[in-house]
Design a protein around this motif. Structure first.
Motif, PDB file in Angstrom:
ATOM      1  N   LEU A  11      55.020  57.415  96.893  1.00 22.78           N
ATOM      2  CA  LEU A  11      55.750  56.197  97.235  1.00 22.78           C
ATOM      3  C   LEU A  11      55.441  55.857  98.693  1.00 22.78           C
ATOM      4  O   LEU A  11      56.296  55.496  99.474  1.00 22.78           O
ATOM      5  CB  LEU A  11      57.259  56.459  97.039  1.00 22.78           C
ATOM      6  CG  LEU A  11      58.196  55.306  96.754  1.00 22.78           C
ATOM      7  CD1 LEU A  11      57.706  54.433  95.608  1.00 22.78           C
ATOM      8  CD2 LEU A  11      59.585  55.851  96.433  1.00 22.78           C
ATOM      9  N   GLY A  12      54.167  56.038  99.043  1.00 21.47           N
ATOM     10  CA  GLY A  12      53.713  55.722 100.406  1.00 21.47           C
ATOM     11  C   GLY A  12      53.350  54.257 100.467  1.00 21.47           C
ATOM     12  O   GLY A  12      53.950  53.413  99.781  1.00 21.47           O
ATOM     13  N   ILE A  14      50.832  52.514  99.230  1.00 15.90           N
ATOM     14  CA  ILE A  14      50.437  51.883  97.959  1.00 15.90           C
ATOM     15  C   ILE A  14      51.492  52.097  96.882  1.00 15.90           C
ATOM     16  O   ILE A  14      51.799  51.183  96.105  1.00 15.90           O
ATOM     17  CB  ILE A  14      49.062  52.417  97.489  1.00 15.90           C
ATOM     18  CG1 ILE A  14      48.032  52.308  98.611  1.00 15.90           C
ATOM     19  CG2 ILE A  14      48.577  51.684  96.238  1.00 15.90           C
ATOM     20  CD1 ILE A  14      47.897  50.934  99.226  1.00 15.90           C
ATOM     21  N   ASN A  46      59.233  64.036 100.066  1.00 15.92           N
ATOM     22  CA  ASN A  46      60.553  64.213 100.664  1.00 15.92           C
ATOM     23  C   ASN A  46      61.507  63.126 100.159  1.00 15.92           C
ATOM     24  O   ASN A  46      61.388  61.952 100.519  1.00 15.92           O
ATOM     25  CB  ASN A  46      60.403  64.153 102.190  1.00 15.92           C
ATOM     26  CG  ASN A  46      61.729  64.219 102.901  1.00 15.92           C
ATOM     27  OD1 ASN A  46      62.780  64.396 102.274  1.00 15.92           O
ATOM     28  ND2 ASN A  46      61.693  64.070 104.207  1.00 15.92           N
ATOM     29  N   LYS A  49      63.548  60.945 102.775  1.00 20.24           N
ATOM     30  CA  LYS A  49      62.852  60.090 103.752  1.00 20.24           C
ATOM     31  C   LYS A  49      63.405  58.664 103.687  1.00 20.24           C
ATOM     32  O   LYS A  49      63.679  58.154 102.594  1.00 20.24           O
ATOM     33  CB  LYS A  49      61.361  60.087 103.363  1.00 20.24           C
ATOM     34  CG  LYS A  49      60.431  59.548 104.385  1.00 20.24           C
ATOM     35  CD  LYS A  49      59.019  59.925 103.917  1.00 20.24           C
ATOM     36  CE  LYS A  49      57.928  59.364 104.718  1.00 20.24           C
ATOM     37  NZ  LYS A  49      56.623  59.870 104.233  1.00 20.24           N
ATOM     38  N   ARG A  51      63.078  54.853 103.462  1.00 27.39           N
ATOM     39  CA  ARG A  51      61.996  54.008 102.934  1.00 27.39           C
ATOM     40  C   ARG A  51      62.380  52.539 103.085  1.00 27.39           C
ATOM     41  O   ARG A  51      63.552  52.203 103.030  1.00 27.39           O
ATOM     42  CB  ARG A  51      61.748  54.332 101.461  1.00 27.39           C
ATOM     43  CG  ARG A  51      61.361  55.788 101.290  1.00 27.39           C
ATOM     44  CD  ARG A  51      60.991  56.191  99.894  1.00 27.39           C
ATOM     45  NE  ARG A  51      60.892  57.646  99.856  1.00 27.39           N
ATOM     46  CZ  ARG A  51      59.799  58.340 100.148  1.00 27.39           C
ATOM     47  NH1 ARG A  51      58.688  57.702 100.429  1.00 27.39           N
ATOM     48  NH2 ARG A  51      59.808  59.655 100.125  1.00 27.39           N
ATOM     49  N   GLY A 302      45.574  47.697 101.725  1.00 28.63           N
ATOM     50  CA  GLY A 302      46.925  47.160 101.932  1.00 28.63           C
ATOM     51  C   GLY A 302      47.730  47.238 100.653  1.00 28.63           C
ATOM     52  O   GLY A 302      47.175  47.236  99.552  1.00 28.63           O
TER      53      GLY A 302
HETATM   54  N1  LIG Z   1      46.301  52.501 102.025  1.00 29.91           N
HETATM   55  C1  LIG Z   1      45.429  51.683 101.445  1.00 29.91           C
HETATM   56  O1  LIG Z   1      45.256  50.536 101.859  1.00 29.91           O
HETATM   57  C2  LIG Z   1      44.669  52.165 100.231  1.00 29.91           C
HETATM   58  C3  LIG Z   1      43.777  51.284  99.601  1.00 29.91           C
HETATM   59  C4  LIG Z   1      43.086  51.704  98.451  1.00 29.91           C
HETATM   60  C5  LIG Z   1      43.311  52.985  97.961  1.00 29.91           C
HETATM   61  N2  LIG Z   1      44.201  53.807  98.600  1.00 29.91           N
HETATM   62  C6  LIG Z   1      44.410  55.150  98.039  1.00 29.91           C
HETATM   63  O2  LIG Z   1      45.740  55.202  97.527  1.00 29.91           O
HETATM   64  C7  LIG Z   1      46.241  56.537  97.627  1.00 29.91           C
HETATM   65  C8  LIG Z   1      47.560  56.523  98.371  1.00 29.91           C
HETATM   66  O3  LIG Z   1      47.355  56.046  99.679  1.00 29.91           O
HETATM   67  P1  LIG Z   1      48.590  55.665 100.643  1.00 29.91           P
HETATM   68  O4  LIG Z   1      47.989  54.941 101.793  1.00 29.91           O
HETATM   69  O5  LIG Z   1      49.675  54.994  99.865  1.00 29.91           O
HETATM   70  O6  LIG Z   1      49.087  57.135 101.118  1.00 29.91           O
HETATM   71  P2  LIG Z   1      50.409  57.499 101.897  1.00 29.91           P
HETATM   72  O7  LIG Z   1      51.012  56.296 102.532  1.00 29.91           O
HETATM   73  O8  LIG Z   1      50.104  58.687 102.723  1.00 29.91           O
HETATM   74  O9  LIG Z   1      51.437  57.967 100.739  1.00 29.91           O
HETATM   75  C9  LIG Z   1      51.339  59.163 100.048  1.00 29.91           C
HETATM   76  C10 LIG Z   1      52.596  59.321  99.178  1.00 29.91           C
HETATM   77  O10 LIG Z   1      52.430  60.466  98.349  1.00 29.91           O
HETATM   78  C11 LIG Z   1      53.561  61.324  98.480  1.00 29.91           C
HETATM   79  N3  LIG Z   1      53.079  62.690  98.299  1.00 29.91           N
HETATM   80  C12 LIG Z   1      52.076  63.311  98.971  1.00 29.91           C
HETATM   81  N4  LIG Z   1      51.880  64.551  98.492  1.00 29.91           N
HETATM   82  C13 LIG Z   1      52.771  64.713  97.490  1.00 29.91           C
HETATM   83  C14 LIG Z   1      53.070  65.767  96.603  1.00 29.91           C
HETATM   84  N5  LIG Z   1      52.427  66.916  96.621  1.00 29.91           N
HETATM   85  N6  LIG Z   1      54.048  65.593  95.687  1.00 29.91           N
HETATM   86  C15 LIG Z   1      54.735  64.421  95.649  1.00 29.91           C
HETATM   87  N7  LIG Z   1      54.482  63.385  96.449  1.00 29.91           N
HETATM   88  C16 LIG Z   1      53.526  63.525  97.365  1.00 29.91           C
HETATM   89  C17 LIG Z   1      54.157  61.032  99.842  1.00 29.91           C
HETATM   90  O11 LIG Z   1      55.540  61.359  99.816  1.00 29.91           O
HETATM   91  P3  LIG Z   1      56.540  61.048 101.049  1.00 29.91           P
HETATM   92  O12 LIG Z   1      56.677  59.546 101.073  1.00 29.91           O
HETATM   93  O13 LIG Z   1      57.813  61.716 100.701  1.00 29.91           O
HETATM   94  O14 LIG Z   1      55.871  61.587 102.268  1.00 29.91           O
HETATM   95  C18 LIG Z   1      53.893  59.530  99.967  1.00 29.91           C
HETATM   96  O15 LIG Z   1      54.928  58.806  99.342  1.00 29.91           O
HETATM   97  C19 LIG Z   1      45.130  57.340  98.320  1.00 29.91           C
HETATM   98  O16 LIG Z   1      44.339  57.974  97.349  1.00 29.91           O
HETATM   99  C20 LIG Z   1      44.322  56.280  99.045  1.00 29.91           C
HETATM  100  O17 LIG Z   1      42.980  56.661  99.253  1.00 29.91           O
HETATM  101  C21 LIG Z   1      44.870  53.434  99.716  1.00 29.91           C
END
Ligand SMILES: NC(=O)c1ccc[n+]([C@@H]2O[C@H](COP(=O)([O-])OP(=O)(O)OC[C@H]3O[C@@H](n4cnc5c(N)ncnc54)[C@H](OP(=O)(O)O)[C@@H]3O)[C@@H](O)[C@H]2O)c1
Length: 430
Positions: A11-12, A14, A46, A49, A51, A302
């Motif tokens: 729930l980060g 994306i 977590n 956290k 949100r 994004g």
């Molecule tokens: N950001 C972009 O623009 C973008 C674009 C295309 C693709 N992507 C891909 O999308 C994916 C997610 O990216 P993001 O930017 O959203 O990442 P992010 O903001 O770091 O979010 C990661 C999420 O996963 C949760 N998490 C991590 N490890 C975990 C575990 N072991 N068990 C349960 N939950 C867990 C985290 O929980 P907490 O919230 O509690 O910390 C957080 O909610 C990646 O593969 C990335 O390459 C991202």
């Protein structure tokens, strides 16, 4: 009404974007497409956290395996990122008969063969539109819209962070460090920007494009990868003097001897369509033997654009589950033969070479002599006015030369007394 029960991992940026999109469009999907997407469980690291968008506590778990093992879940949407845990979770989901949607380019580039094999064996779908180009539907274009084509080449800008930095360096004449800092302040670059600025993120995405453009398996380590961290503002300025812009391109080109697959800073003529893709935007220029050039342009990252791609995969799965689409109607290209990737040393390219040389007679002749010995001929040359320290930049553009020859020549030139520091080498594409 087809109901699809979804377990969400993450729930980060994306994951939260996906959650918001579902909340705002769920009724629309029910009404207009006859599909109900029901969120069953959400895994986070977590639960406590804070949100931006509040999510009912009852949906949250800190045990991601609880989600993939839940018998009521039809599809697991993996948005946690990283490789080890994500791979284990996706493996378990497929083994337990669930379909998977993921945005995880790193995982698919490094372990795609294993994951696609498992999905095949378990007869489950794994979709990953969001893994390349964020909201741009490039995987669907390759798999479906361009299926009648033999793909000849792909030229793409698929890392928004690098493109943003290069755009700032071009438009504001800022140096690399300043432009990176600005990208970080605006949220376009991570605190640790290595994956983006060293070209690794773009290479991950290129590995996925190669698989579907050229119908085969790719070993990630075969893709040549060079980022933008060695590009200096003077290179951008000199490139402009010659009528070029510097872009980080991910390139795939088919040839009789194999496929060229490389991520690299590139000089592109200012009139080239990709030279004018600026800021954090992405673009993928695909050439098919029937269609010619097709350009896909849009936001490559994004929450909202990426969630749009995740949702499109979910709707696709729901339609298939409902029998409204099937594999024959939407052919997936065969993905099983190993692709032969050409070694970078055998590619033929034009080059931009920048040396810092001591300003005295005969230096240019010496450098030209080394280049000549390595079968490299010069097409253009600029030597700048004397600056501090008696060292001046000398810029040469070459005609087509083999990479192997260029590397050998540069090694020799960098050892000349009159040459200071390491020379800059940037490939030129037309
Ligand atoms: N950001 C972009 O623009 C973008 C674009 C295309 C693709 N992507 C891909 O999308 C994916 C997610 O990216 P993001 O930017 O959203 O990442 P992010 O903001 O770091 O979010 C990661 C999420 O996963 C949760 N998490 C991590 N490890 C975990 C575990 N072991 N068990 C349960 N939950 C867990 C985290 O929980 P907490 O919230 O509690 O910390 C957080 O909610 C990646 O593969 C990335 O390459 C991202």
């Amino acid at each position: 009404m087809k109901t699809l029960r979804v377990g969400l991992l993450g729930l980060g940026q994306i994951g939260a974007g996906f959650y918001s999109l579902l909340a705002s469009k769920r009724d629309f999907f029910r009404r207009e497409i006859g599909i109900s997407i029901d969120l069953v469980k959400v895994a986070v690291r977590n639960k406590d956290k804070k949100r931006k968008k509040s999510v009912p506590k009852s949906l949250l778990t800190e045990n991601a395996f609880e989600v993939v093992r839940d018998p009521s879940v039809d599809v697991v949407v993996e948005l946690i990122g990283g490789i080890r845990e994500a791979k284990a979770l996706i493996g378990e989901a497929l083994t337990r008969g669930k379909h998977v949607v993921t945005a995880n380019k790193a995982l698919l580039a490094e372990a795609g063969d294993e994951i696609f094999d498992l999905a095949d064996r378990k007869k489950r779908w794994i979709f990953f539109e969001a893994s390349v180009g964020g909201g741009i539907p490039v995987i669907k274009a390759l798999r479906e819209g361009l299926v009648a084509n033999r793909i000849e080449s792909i030229y793409s800008i698929i890392n928004g962070t690098s493109n943003y930095i290069l755009t700032r360096m071009t438009e504001d004449k800022s140096d690399f460090r300043e432009a990176l800092r600005e990208a970080q302040e605006k949220g376009y670059a991570e605190a640790d920007p290595t994956l983006d600025i060293e070209g690794i993120d773009a290479a991950h995405k290129l590995a996925i494009l190669l698989r579907f453009a050229f119908c085969g398996n790719v070993r990630f380590k075969d893709i040549y990868c060079e980022g933008i961290s060695r590009i200096r503002s003077e290179d951008i300025a000199f490139a402009h003097e010659f009528g070029y812009r510097v872009k980080l391109l991910a390139i795939a080109k088919a040839s009789k001897e194999g496929i060229e697959a490389r991520v690299q800073p590139t000089l592109l003529p200012e009139s080239h369509i990709l030279a004018n893709v600026n800021g954090a935007f992405n673009a993928v220029l695909i050439r098919g033997d029937q269609v010619g050039d097709v350009l896909l342009y849009g936001k490559g990252a994004g929450p909202a654009p990426t969630a749009s791609a995740v949702m499109s995969d979910l709707i696709d799965i729901a339609m298939r589950e409902a029998g409204r689409l099937n594999e024959e109607a939407l052919p997936m290209r065969a993905i099983r033969r190993p692709l032969k990737i050409k070694n970078i040393s055998s590619i033929l390219s034009r080059y931009y070479l920048r040396f810092h040389v001591v300003d005295r007679p005969g230096v240019l002749a010496k450098i030209a002599q080394v280049l000549g010995k390595h079968r490299i001929s010069i097409s253009d040359c600029v030597q700048k006015e004397r600056s501090a320290g008696n060292v001046v930049p000398l810029i040469l553009l070459t005609h087509g030369a083999h990479e192997r020859d260029v590397r050998n020549a540069i090694r020799r030139i960098d050892r000349l007394d009159a040459v200071s520091g390491h020379s800059q080498v940037i490939r030129i594409e037309q």
